[in-house]
Design a protein around this motif. Structure first.
Motif, short mmCIF file in Angstrom:
data_model
loop_
_atom_site.label_atom_id
_atom_site.label_comp_id
_atom_site.label_asym_id
_atom_site.label_seq_id
_atom_site.Cartn_x
_atom_site.Cartn_y
_atom_site.Cartn_z
N VAL A 1 0.84 -1.19 0.00
CA VAL A 1 0.00 0.00 0.00
C VAL A 1 0.88 1.24 0.00
O VAL A 1 1.77 1.38 0.83
CB VAL A 1 -0.93 0.01 1.24
CG1 VAL A 1 -1.74 1.29 1.28
CG2 VAL A 1 -1.84 -1.20 1.23
N VAL B 1 4.91 7.00 0.86
CA VAL B 1 4.16 8.13 0.29
C VAL B 1 4.88 8.63 -0.96
O VAL B 1 6.07 8.92 -0.92
CB VAL B 1 4.03 9.28 1.31
CG1 VAL B 1 3.30 10.46 0.69
CG2 VAL B 1 3.31 8.81 2.56
N ASN C 1 -2.87 0.31 -4.21
CA ASN C 1 -2.49 -1.09 -3.98
C ASN C 1 -1.64 -1.53 -5.16
O ASN C 1 -2.15 -1.69 -6.26
CB ASN C 1 -3.73 -1.98 -3.84
CG ASN C 1 -4.57 -1.59 -2.64
OD1 ASN C 1 -4.05 -1.16 -1.63
ND2 ASN C 1 -5.87 -1.74 -2.77
N ASN D 1 5.96 -0.71 2.06
CA ASN D 1 4.57 -0.65 2.46
C ASN D 1 4.30 0.63 3.27
O ASN D 1 5.10 1.02 4.10
CB ASN D 1 4.21 -1.89 3.28
CG ASN D 1 2.74 -2.18 3.26
OD1 ASN D 1 2.02 -1.73 2.39
ND2 ASN D 1 2.29 -2.94 4.23
N ASN D 2 3.18 1.29 2.98
CA ASN D 2 2.76 2.55 3.61
C ASN D 2 3.67 3.73 3.26
O ASN D 2 3.67 4.73 3.97
CB ASN D 2 2.64 2.41 5.13
CG ASN D 2 1.55 1.45 5.52
OD1 ASN D 2 0.48 1.43 4.90
ND2 ASN D 2 1.81 0.64 6.52
N THR E 1 -5.15 5.99 -2.01
CA THR E 1 -4.45 4.82 -1.49
C THR E 1 -4.25 3.87 -2.65
O THR E 1 -5.21 3.48 -3.31
CB THR E 1 -5.28 4.15 -0.37
OG1 THR E 1 -5.52 5.12 0.65
CG2 THR E 1 -4.55 2.97 0.21
N LYS F 1 0.61 5.69 -0.64
CA LYS F 1 -0.32 6.81 -0.66
C LYS F 1 0.25 7.91 -1.54
O LYS F 1 1.47 8.06 -1.64
CB LYS F 1 -0.56 7.34 0.74
CG LYS F 1 -1.24 6.33 1.64
CD LYS F 1 -1.77 6.97 2.88
CE LYS F 1 -2.40 5.96 3.80
NZ LYS F 1 -3.65 5.44 3.38
#
Length: 161
Positions: free
Chosen positions: A40, A126, A84, A123-124, A82, A42
């Motif tokens: 994931v 930006v 994926n 992951n996570n 968001t 952003k």
């Protein structure tokens, strides 16, 4: 005895049919039963006009994921998408995410230029560098209703010096 054979054959066909139905549901619905193969990320945009959850994400013209959700970050007053994305995609901290249109009036998608310097986003992570979509309605309105500045237009009778 003959009825038991027919019932067994019918049972096998029903079982195989159900297994095919489950397989098609998982594959066509982009579901994952045995662990996720996505990370994931952003991305913050000024506007996400026309973008929806489920729209594809492409890198080098190849689909590598989909938009998970859209929200608003109240602190910075921006839209947050968001993303994926497949774990195998290598996206760096200087990546650029752009909202583009498939065709003239087609669906929106996010195109990612993965960058090449800096750290690989995990992951996570930006994506800081983003480009919002061009609003075609605004462009058409400017030219159709004459709100383009006259000084920007060039008279073909004048010589360019």
């Amino acid at each position: 005895m003959k009825n038991n054979v027919y019932e067994s054959i019918a049972g096998v066909f029903v079982f195989v049919g159900l297994m095919v139905l489950v397989y098609m549901t998982v594959n066509l619905g982009n579901l994952s039963l045995f662990g996720d193969n996505f990370m994931v990320l952003k991305a913050r945009f000024n506007t996400v006009t026309g973008l929806r959850a489920g729209n594809p994400i492409e890198m080098y013209g190849i689909e590598i994921g989909h938009v998970g959700s859209l929200s608003i970050d109240d602190e910075v007053q921006m839209a947050v998408a968001t993303l994926n994305i497949q774990k195998s995609a290598r996206i760096y901290s200087d990546a650029i995410a752009s909202i583009k249109t498939a065709g003239l009036i087609g669906d929106k998608f996010i195109s990612i230029d993965p960058g090449g310097s800096g750290e690989i986003l995990g992951n996570n992570g930006v994506i800081i560098n983003t480009e919002s979509p061009v609003d075609i309605n605004d462009l058409i309105g400017k030219y159709a209703f004459g709100s383009v500045d006259e000084e920007d237009e060039m008279d073909f009778g004048e010589e360019i010096q």
